[in-house]
Design a protein around this motif. Structure first.
Motif, PDB file in Angstrom:
ATOM      1  N   THR A  96      14.951  -9.756   7.721  1.00  0.00           N
ATOM      2  CA  THR A  96      15.140  -9.569   6.249  1.00  0.00           C
ATOM      3  C   THR A  96      14.187  -8.676   5.395  1.00  0.00           C
ATOM      4  O   THR A  96      14.635  -7.867   4.673  1.00  0.00           O
ATOM      5  N   MET A  97      13.007  -8.750   6.024  1.00  0.00           N
ATOM      6  CA  MET A  97      11.977  -7.671   5.200  1.00  0.00           C
ATOM      7  C   MET A  97      12.374  -6.246   5.643  1.00  0.00           C
ATOM      8  O   MET A  97      12.301  -5.430   4.483  1.00  0.00           O
ATOM      9  N   ILE A  98      12.951  -5.890   6.912  1.00  0.00           N
ATOM     10  CA  ILE A  98      13.183  -4.459   7.051  1.00  0.00           C
ATOM     11  C   ILE A  98      14.681  -4.366   6.080  1.00  0.00           C
ATOM     12  O   ILE A  98      14.675  -3.203   5.480  1.00  0.00           O
ATOM     13  N   ARG A  99      15.412  -5.052   5.877  1.00  0.00           N
ATOM     14  CA  ARG A  99      16.628  -5.017   5.123  1.00  0.00           C
ATOM     15  C   ARG A  99      16.358  -4.616   3.799  1.00  0.00           C
ATOM     16  O   ARG A  99      17.036  -3.886   2.869  1.00  0.00           O
ATOM     17  N   GLN A 100      15.697  -5.586   3.196  1.00  0.00           N
ATOM     18  CA  GLN A 100      14.987  -5.626   1.874  1.00  0.00           C
ATOM     19  C   GLN A 100      14.385  -4.168   1.541  1.00  0.00           C
ATOM     20  O   GLN A 100      14.235  -3.788   0.400  1.00  0.00           O
ATOM     21  N   THR A 101      13.885  -3.581   2.543  1.00  0.00           N
ATOM     22  CA  THR A 101      12.905  -2.391   2.280  1.00  0.00           C
ATOM     23  C   THR A 101      13.318  -0.976   2.583  1.00  0.00           C
ATOM     24  O   THR A 101      13.342  -0.034   1.971  1.00  0.00           O
ATOM     25  N   PHE A 102      14.300  -1.193   3.770  1.00  0.00           N
ATOM     26  CA  PHE A 102      14.466   0.369   4.422  1.00  0.00           C
ATOM     27  C   PHE A 102      16.110   0.669   4.115  1.00  0.00           C
ATOM     28  O   PHE A 102      16.856  -0.456   4.331  1.00  0.00           O
ATOM     29  N   ASN A 103      16.201   1.592   3.499  1.00  0.00           N
ATOM     30  CA  ASN A 103      17.799   2.049   3.054  1.00  0.00           C
ATOM     31  C   ASN A 103      18.619   2.450   4.506  1.00  0.00           C
ATOM     32  O   ASN A 103      19.788   2.317   4.540  1.00  0.00           O
ATOM     33  N   LEU A 104      17.904   2.811   5.642  1.00  0.00           N
ATOM     34  CA  LEU A 104      18.619   3.084   6.904  1.00  0.00           C
ATOM     35  C   LEU A 104      17.777   3.026   8.119  1.00  0.00           C
ATOM     36  O   LEU A 104      16.738   3.382   8.107  1.00  0.00           O
ATOM     37  N   ILE A 105      18.279   2.295   9.255  1.00  0.00           N
ATOM     38  CA  ILE A 105      17.670   2.347  10.470  1.00  0.00           C
ATOM     39  C   ILE A 105      18.664   3.209  11.563  1.00  0.00           C
ATOM     40  O   ILE A 105      19.698   2.943  11.750  1.00  0.00           O
ATOM     41  N   GLU A 131       0.969  -1.078   0.020  1.00  0.00           N
ATOM     42  CA  GLU A 131      -0.023  -0.129  -0.090  1.00  0.00           C
ATOM     43  C   GLU A 131       0.787   1.233  -0.028  1.00  0.00           C
ATOM     44  O   GLU A 131       0.690   2.312  -0.649  1.00  0.00           O
ATOM     45  N   VAL A 132       2.070   1.096   0.637  1.00  0.00           N
ATOM     46  CA  VAL A 132       2.948   2.380   0.725  1.00  0.00           C
ATOM     47  C   VAL A 132       3.612   2.614  -0.520  1.00  0.00           C
ATOM     48  O   VAL A 132       3.254   3.638  -1.174  1.00  0.00           O
ATOM     49  N   GLU A 133       3.768   1.711  -1.395  1.00  0.00           N
ATOM     50  CA  GLU A 133       4.230   1.655  -2.811  1.00  0.00           C
ATOM     51  C   GLU A 133       3.128   2.254  -3.756  1.00  0.00           C
ATOM     52  O   GLU A 133       3.375   2.662  -4.822  1.00  0.00           O
ATOM     53  N   LYS A 134       1.822   2.166  -3.660  1.00  0.00           N
ATOM     54  CA  LYS A 134       0.872   2.915  -4.302  1.00  0.00           C
ATOM     55  C   LYS A 134       1.041   4.460  -4.117  1.00  0.00           C
ATOM     56  O   LYS A 134       0.655   5.021  -5.065  1.00  0.00           O
ATOM     57  N   VAL A 135       1.433   4.940  -3.106  1.00  0.00           N
ATOM     58  CA  VAL A 135       1.541   6.248  -2.822  1.00  0.00           C
ATOM     59  C   VAL A 135       2.943   6.814  -3.139  1.00  0.00           C
ATOM     60  O   VAL A 135       2.934   8.005  -3.754  1.00  0.00           O
ATOM     61  N   MET A 136       4.110   6.194  -2.798  1.00  0.00           N
ATOM     62  CA  MET A 136       5.375   6.770  -2.693  1.00  0.00           C
ATOM     63  C   MET A 136       6.141   6.261  -4.279  1.00  0.00           C
ATOM     64  O   MET A 136       5.877   5.004  -4.618  1.00  0.00           O
ATOM     65  N   PRO A 137       6.796   7.225  -4.960  1.00  0.00           N
ATOM     66  CA  PRO A 137       7.429   6.695  -6.179  1.00  0.00           C
ATOM     67  C   PRO A 137       8.472   5.377  -6.063  1.00  0.00           C
ATOM     68  O   PRO A 137       8.914   5.163  -4.877  1.00  0.00           O
ATOM     69  N   ALA A 138       9.039   5.179  -7.136  1.00  0.00           N
ATOM     70  CA  ALA A 138       9.875   3.848  -7.095  1.00  0.00           C
ATOM     71  C   ALA A 138      11.371   4.230  -6.367  1.00  0.00           C
ATOM     72  O   ALA A 138      11.976   3.331  -5.854  1.00  0.00           O
ATOM     73  N   ASP A 139      11.676   5.371  -6.647  1.00  0.00           N
ATOM     74  CA  ASP A 139      13.024   6.069  -5.946  1.00  0.00           C
ATOM     75  C   ASP A 139      13.028   6.333  -4.742  1.00  0.00           C
ATOM     76  O   ASP A 139      13.958   7.216  -4.097  1.00  0.00           O
ATOM     77  N   THR A 140      12.145   6.087  -3.934  1.00  0.00           N
ATOM     78  CA  THR A 140      11.749   6.464  -2.534  1.00  0.00           C
ATOM     79  C   THR A 140      12.790   6.065  -1.624  1.00  0.00           C
ATOM     80  O   THR A 140      13.343   4.861  -1.739  1.00  0.00           O
ATOM     81  N   PHE A 141      13.377   6.959  -0.544  1.00  0.00           N
ATOM     82  CA  PHE A 141      14.273   6.590   0.401  1.00  0.00           C
ATOM     83  C   PHE A 141      13.480   6.090   1.580  1.00  0.00           C
ATOM     84  O   PHE A 141      12.744   7.099   2.059  1.00  0.00           O
ATOM     85  N   TYR A 142      13.686   4.912   2.209  1.00  0.00           N
ATOM     86  CA  TYR A 142      12.795   4.497   3.273  1.00  0.00           C
ATOM     87  C   TYR A 142      13.797   4.402   4.354  1.00  0.00           C
ATOM     88  O   TYR A 142      15.086   4.003   4.452  1.00  0.00           O
ATOM     89  N   PHE A 143      13.335   5.006   5.375  1.00  0.00           N
ATOM     90  CA  PHE A 143      14.183   4.988   6.777  1.00  0.00           C
ATOM     91  C   PHE A 143      13.331   4.822   8.164  1.00  0.00           C
ATOM     92  O   PHE A 143      12.210   5.209   7.990  1.00  0.00           O
ATOM     93  N   SER A 144      13.797   4.337   9.027  1.00  0.00           N
ATOM     94  CA  SER A 144      12.988   4.270  10.313  1.00  0.00           C
ATOM     95  C   SER A 144      13.816   4.478  11.547  1.00  0.00           C
ATOM     96  O   SER A 144      15.349   4.785  11.372  1.00  0.00           O
ATOM     97  N   ILE A 145      13.530   4.517  12.809  1.00  0.00           N
ATOM     98  CA  ILE A 145      14.336   4.660  14.013  1.00  0.00           C
ATOM     99  C   ILE A 145      13.743   3.668  15.093  1.00  0.00           C
ATOM    100  O   ILE A 145      12.732   3.403  15.264  1.00  0.00           O
ATOM    101  N   ILE A 146      14.765   3.237  15.679  1.00  0.00           N
ATOM    102  CA  ILE A 146      14.346   2.195  16.784  1.00  0.00           C
ATOM    103  C   ILE A 146      15.144   2.491  18.051  1.00  0.00           C
ATOM    104  O   ILE A 146      15.917   3.401  18.413  1.00  0.00           O
ATOM    105  N   ARG A 147      14.738   2.048  19.309  1.00  0.00           N
ATOM    106  CA  ARG A 147      15.163   1.951  20.684  1.00  0.00           C
ATOM    107  C   ARG A 147      15.163   0.924  21.537  1.00  0.00           C
ATOM    108  O   ARG A 147      14.642  -0.265  21.191  1.00  0.00           O
TER     109      ARG A 147
END
Length: 500
Positions: A234-243, A146-162
């Motif tokens: 694996t899912m996170i590594r394949q999707t997100f460019n930076l954590i 669903e996110v890919e329906k909204v954002m372009p193919a060259d989107t940079f994905y990142f998140s933050i953990i604790r």
């Protein structure tokens, strides 16, 4: 003799003219190269440098050179809970706001959380690639298709953990009166000692177990197994460019700014949505608009209790129990914390130390320019401008900032962007992108913080749209995400909350 003189003259003329031609050619080539470099520099600076007024006095505000990389403007930030993500989101808000980028905004204040993200919850969404969105970053339960329906193919994905223990402490303080598991527990230590006594996996909005795993869109209630944990990794590594890692926030900002190819000043920020470290002496939420809204919603807020800090105190043994209770989150934290430090090693420890020092110097400079009280966060009641008072929820008061008086308009605008709380900033961006849409239909922040996402029973597609007011005391039936009925009478929402 005469022949020799003529021969020497001829050689001089030929060589001299040829030499002159080559000199002119070399000069023209040099001018062309210089012009090309200058043109590239203009394009690069136009793309990267802040479009608005810079409040930084230091010439180092741009930071060390990033070379000729192009800045990312298609960005998806998975805003995890209680990880300093509000501060990161403010940075994205400012970057996009200054450059007039288009945000993928929710109809309310979050994308139907805790339900998985759905593209039709984005305001203005008309189908894949029908409109270009640059930045997506509000609370959601991640749903990649669903996110890919909204954002372009060259989107940079990142998140933050604790660290899960720190997340548990912060979540308990913030969601004590909202999350059923926390509401039943006498204290966080009590919960840590016997979580199964209070936790019911059938209840939504628990905020009490493997919250990272849940936010990333995976099953937070599964029995821990290495296979499931590795699948999540694996899912996170394949999707997100930076954590990023919350405990090393400044280092995270340096890695992020290099990954995005942004100047240093864009990642300078103040800590937003920070909790007061001792209980408020004025009764917390008592008498506030939040407490009234929560009371109307049927949520039993009782204000900040004198022993509020004690309720979140835990021993080191209990902290370890909380980590084990959140075993999937602990696995993700350890795994991506290692990756984070591997990235820093590749980046270079010396360079990281240099840029972090510069970042902190710019933050201090910015505080002197923008903030009263030496830049220290203050209680909401002390903030004179009600439009920048932070939203309040939980046992401990959420702090905010006061602007310096006497700022010129351009500086005040830039400073205000730095301290504007998340909900208010979202409304500003919403009004900017949808100027003709009436703002009276905005959803109530208190209800949304408690997990409510107002929906019309007969709405098309996802059934979600902002609630509309009814005059003359008439009622219109609305339904929450879990099917509980919401009624509106004379602009007052009454929710039959089903949290237990």
């Amino acid at each position: 003799m005469l022949f020799r003189r003529r021969a020497r003259m001829l050689r001089w003329l030929v060589c001299g003219r040829v030499g002159t031609v080559w000199i002119w050619k070399a000069l023209l080539l040099f001018v062309a190269i210089a012009f090309a470099v200058q043109l590239l520099g203009v394009i690069f600076n136009k793309s990267v440098h802040p479009a608005g007024h810079s409040i930084f006095l230091s010439s180092d505000a741009q930071g060390p050179s990033l070379g000729f990389c192009q800045p990312h403007t298609h960005i998806m930030f998975l805003k995890t809970h209680k990880t300093a993500s509000s501060t990161v989101l403010n940075m994205l808000y400012r970057f996009g706001d200054e450059r007039n980028l288009r945000f993928a905004l929710p109809l309310g204040y979050q994308f139907g959380y805790p339900l998985p993200f759905n593209a039709h919850r984005v305001k203005g969404y008309r189908g894949p690639r029908a409109m270009e969105f640059h930045i997506l970053g509000h609370h959601m339960r991640f749903n990649k298709p669903e996110v890919e329906k909204v954002m372009p193919a060259d989107t940079f994905y990142f998140s933050i953990i604790r660290d899960p223990a720190g997340m548990a402490e912060s979540s308990f303080a913030y969601y004590k009166e909202v999350a059923p598991a926390f509401r039943k527990a006498k204290s966080l230590g009590d919960f840590a000692d016997n979580p199964y006594r209070y936790y019911d996996s059938r209840v939504r909005n628990n905020y009490a177990r493997n919250l990272l795993m849940f936010d990333f869109g995976m099953d937070n209630n599964a029995n821990f197994s290495l296979a499931v944990a590795q699948k999540a990794e694996t899912m996170i590594r394949q999707t997100f460019n930076l954590i990023l890692v919350s405990e090393y926030f400044d280092q995270s900002m340096i890695l992020l700014r290099h990954a995005l190819c942004w100047p240093l000043e864009t990642v300078v920020s103040f800590s937003l949505n920070a909790r007061q470290q001792k209980p408020s002496d004025v009764g917390g939420l008592s008498g506030s608009f939040v407490s009234k809204a929560a009371a109307a919603a049927g949520i039993g807020f009782r204000g900040v209790r004198p022993q509020a800090k004690i309720l979140t105190n835990v021993t080191e043994a209990q902290r370890e129990k909380l980590r084990q209770w959140n075993a999937f989150d602990l696995y993700l934290y350890k795994t991506f914390n290692r990756t984070f430090w591997e990235d820093i090693k590749s980046f270079g420890y010396a360079q990281m130390e240099q840029e972090v020092s510069l970042l902190r110097m710019l933050r201090k400079e910015m505080a002197q320019v923008c903030l009263r009280d030496g830049g220290k966060p203050v209680e909401a009641r002390r903030i004179r401008d009600k439009n920048i008072r932070p939203f309040q929820l939980g046992l401990l008061e959420i702090l905010g900032y006061e602007l310096q008086p006497g700022l010129d308009n351009a500086t005040r605008t830039a400073c205000l962007r730095m301290i504007r709380p998340e909900l208010q900033y979202k409304d500003v961006l919403d009004a900017k992108q949808f100027p003709r849409v009436a703002q009276s239909g905005q959803q109530n922040p208190a209800l949304l913080a408690a997990g409510a996402s107002l929906v019309r029973q007969d709405s098309p597609r996802t059934g979600e749209r902002p609630a509309e007011g009814n005059a003359g005391g008439r009622t219109a039936e609305l339904r929450d995400w879990d099917g509980s009925r919401l009624m509106r009478r004379n602009q007052t929402l009454i929710q039959k909350v089903r949290l237990t």
